[in-house]
Design a protein around this motif. Structure first.
Motif, PDB file in Angstrom:
ATOM      1  N   ASP A  57       0.870  -1.176   0.000  1.00  0.00           N
ATOM      2  CA  ASP A  57       0.000   0.000   0.000  1.00  0.00           C
ATOM      3  C   ASP A  57       0.906   1.226   0.000  1.00  0.00           C
ATOM      4  N   TYR A  58       1.391   1.567  -1.202  1.00  0.00           N
ATOM      5  CA  TYR A  58       2.307   2.701  -1.340  1.00  0.00           C
ATOM      6  C   TYR A  58       1.756   3.684  -2.363  1.00  0.00           C
ATOM      7  N   PRO A  59       1.709   4.938  -2.029  1.00  0.00           N
ATOM      8  CA  PRO A  59       1.884   5.483  -0.689  1.00  0.00           C
ATOM      9  C   PRO A  59       0.726   5.032   0.205  1.00  0.00           C
ATOM     10  N   ARG A  60       0.907   5.117   1.506  1.00  0.00           N
ATOM     11  CA  ARG A  60      -0.097   4.628   2.447  1.00  0.00           C
ATOM     12  C   ARG A  60      -1.426   5.334   2.197  1.00  0.00           C
ATOM     13  N   SER A  61      -2.486   4.547   2.102  1.00  0.00           N
ATOM     14  CA  SER A  61      -3.823   5.107   1.910  1.00  0.00           C
ATOM     15  C   SER A  61      -4.169   6.013   3.086  1.00  0.00           C
ATOM     16  N   ASP A  62      -4.900   7.069   2.790  1.00  0.00           N
ATOM     17  CA  ASP A  62      -5.197   8.093   3.796  1.00  0.00           C
ATOM     18  C   ASP A  62      -6.484   7.754   4.550  1.00  0.00           C
ATOM     19  N   PHE A  63      -6.398   6.781   5.442  1.00  0.00           N
ATOM     20  CA  PHE A  63      -7.520   6.411   6.304  1.00  0.00           C
ATOM     21  C   PHE A  63      -6.989   6.404   7.734  1.00  0.00           C
ATOM     22  N   LYS A  86      -5.886 -13.754  11.100  1.00  0.00           N
ATOM     23  CA  LYS A  86      -5.559 -13.254  12.437  1.00  0.00           C
ATOM     24  C   LYS A  86      -4.606 -12.056  12.380  1.00  0.00           C
ATOM     25  N   GLU A  87      -3.781 -12.005  11.323  1.00  0.00           N
ATOM     26  CA  GLU A  87      -2.829 -10.909  11.173  1.00  0.00           C
ATOM     27  C   GLU A  87      -2.548 -10.703   9.697  1.00  0.00           C
ATOM     28  N   HIS A  88      -2.391  -9.443   9.314  1.00  0.00           N
ATOM     29  CA  HIS A  88      -2.057  -9.126   7.921  1.00  0.00           C
ATOM     30  C   HIS A  88      -1.174  -7.880   7.917  1.00  0.00           C
ATOM     31  N   VAL A  89      -0.177  -7.883   7.045  1.00  0.00           N
ATOM     32  CA  VAL A  89       0.783  -6.778   6.985  1.00  0.00           C
ATOM     33  C   VAL A  89       0.638  -6.023   5.667  1.00  0.00           C
ATOM     34  N   PHE A  90       0.561  -4.699   5.769  1.00  0.00           N
ATOM     35  CA  PHE A  90       0.597  -3.819   4.599  1.00  0.00           C
ATOM     36  C   PHE A  90       1.915  -3.063   4.640  1.00  0.00           C
ATOM     37  N   ILE A  91       2.672  -3.146   3.546  1.00  0.00           N
ATOM     38  CA  ILE A  91       3.988  -2.502   3.462  1.00  0.00           C
ATOM     39  C   ILE A  91       3.834  -1.199   2.696  1.00  0.00           C
ATOM     40  N   HIS A  92       4.339  -0.126   3.268  1.00  0.00           N
ATOM     41  CA  HIS A  92       4.201   1.206   2.670  1.00  0.00           C
ATOM     42  C   HIS A  92       5.513   1.652   2.015  1.00  0.00           C
ATOM     43  N   GLU A  93       5.984   0.856   1.092  1.00  0.00           N
ATOM     44  CA  GLU A  93       7.210   1.157   0.339  1.00  0.00           C
ATOM     45  C   GLU A  93       6.956   0.877  -1.138  1.00  0.00           C
ATOM     46  N   PRO A  95       7.138  -0.892  -4.598  1.00  0.00           N
ATOM     47  CA  PRO A  95       7.338  -2.310  -4.937  1.00  0.00           C
ATOM     48  C   PRO A  95       8.775  -2.618  -5.369  1.00  0.00           C
ATOM     49  N   ARG A  96       9.409  -1.687  -6.071  1.00  0.00           N
ATOM     50  CA  ARG A  96      10.792  -1.900  -6.516  1.00  0.00           C
ATOM     51  C   ARG A  96      11.730  -2.060  -5.321  1.00  0.00           C
ATOM     52  N   LYS A  97      11.502  -1.265  -4.279  1.00  0.00           N
ATOM     53  CA  LYS A  97      12.343  -1.355  -3.080  1.00  0.00           C
ATOM     54  C   LYS A  97      12.100  -2.686  -2.358  1.00  0.00           C
ATOM     55  N   ILE A  98      10.853  -3.114  -2.332  1.00  0.00           N
ATOM     56  CA  ILE A  98      10.534  -4.396  -1.691  1.00  0.00           C
ATOM     57  C   ILE A  98      11.168  -5.540  -2.478  1.00  0.00           C
ATOM     58  N   ASN A  99      11.055  -5.507  -3.792  1.00  0.00           N
ATOM     59  CA  ASN A  99      11.620  -6.570  -4.629  1.00  0.00           C
ATOM     60  C   ASN A  99      13.138  -6.643  -4.537  1.00  0.00           C
ATOM     61  N   SER A 100      13.768  -5.528  -4.209  1.00  0.00           N
ATOM     62  CA  SER A 100      15.226  -5.531  -4.121  1.00  0.00           C
ATOM     63  C   SER A 100      15.717  -6.425  -2.979  1.00  0.00           C
ATOM     64  N   VAL A 101      14.853  -6.745  -2.043  1.00  0.00           N
ATOM     65  CA  VAL A 101      15.229  -7.630  -0.942  1.00  0.00           C
ATOM     66  C   VAL A 101      15.645  -8.994  -1.491  1.00  0.00           C
ATOM     67  N   LYS A 124      14.769  -0.862   7.182  1.00  0.00           N
ATOM     68  CA  LYS A 124      13.455  -1.205   7.712  1.00  0.00           C
ATOM     69  C   LYS A 124      12.383  -0.594   6.811  1.00  0.00           C
ATOM     70  N   PHE A 125      11.322  -1.341   6.601  1.00  0.00           N
ATOM     71  CA  PHE A 125      10.214  -0.866   5.793  1.00  0.00           C
ATOM     72  C   PHE A 125       9.141  -0.257   6.695  1.00  0.00           C
ATOM     73  N   LYS A 126       8.479   0.782   6.168  1.00  0.00           N
ATOM     74  CA  LYS A 126       7.307   1.318   6.847  1.00  0.00           C
ATOM     75  C   LYS A 126       6.165   0.345   6.573  1.00  0.00           C
ATOM     76  N   MET A 127       5.449  -0.045   7.614  1.00  0.00           N
ATOM     77  CA  MET A 127       4.347  -0.974   7.403  1.00  0.00           C
ATOM     78  C   MET A 127       3.317  -0.847   8.517  1.00  0.00           C
ATOM     79  N   THR A 128       2.153  -1.402   8.246  1.00  0.00           N
ATOM     80  CA  THR A 128       1.083  -1.473   9.238  1.00  0.00           C
ATOM     81  C   THR A 128       0.752  -2.941   9.439  1.00  0.00           C
TER      82      THR A 128
END
Length: 149
Positions: A57-63, A86-93, A95-101, A124-128
């Motif tokens: 979710d990049y940029p982070r949705s405004d909610f 029970k748990e879910h992660v949204f990464i606020h970076e 996609p290219r930066k995430i794929n570089s991992v 570190k990635f920004k995430m919720t």
């Protein structure tokens, strides 16, 4: 209305001729609406569950309030058999930066004792992280989230 009647008179079209077309037109509109809704249901069912669609979710949705609840419904986040996750992660970076991992030289054993190697990001990635607080089956899942810087 007067112009339409005048044009119809010139062409020899009578009002009773048009009245016979009304049921056909109603049926055509109904068929169009059925196809329209059917197409949307098919799209929803066949939506590709990619990593990017489910987690990025990049940029982070405004909610600012109820972010997790909104995102779970918008992205159709659910477990097998429509159960709430029970748990879910949204990464606020990006996609290219995430794929570089995946090309990172920092490989380590995965914490779940898998034979597959895991990769560690260099930053570190920004995430919720959304955690389930209420509900058993989608769409009644309600969650609360904590953002990491």
């Amino acid at each position: 209305m007067i112009l339409v009647r005048a044009a119809a008179k010139r062409k020899g079209i009578k009002a009773k001729d048009v009245k016979g077309l009304i049921p056909l037109m109603i049926i055509m509109v109904m068929i169009f609406l059925i196809f329209l809704f059917w197409e949307n249901e098919l799209y929803e069912e066949t939506m590709v569950s990619t990593m990017e669609h489910l987690h990025v979710d990049y940029p982070r949705s405004d909610f600012p309030v109820r972010y997790c609840n909104h995102m779970i419904l918008q992205r159709i986040i659910k477990g097998p058999d429509n159960t709430c996750k029970k748990e879910h992660v949204f990464i606020h970076e990006r996609p290219r930066k995430i794929n570089s991992v995946c090309t990172s030289p920092q490989k380590m054993a995965c914490p779940n004792h898998s034979t597959i190697l895991c990769f560690q990001s260099e930053t570190k990635f920004k995430m919720t992280v959304c955690k389930l607080i209420e509900g058993i089956r989608y769409p009644s899942c309600r969650g609360t989230g904590a953002c990491s810087p």
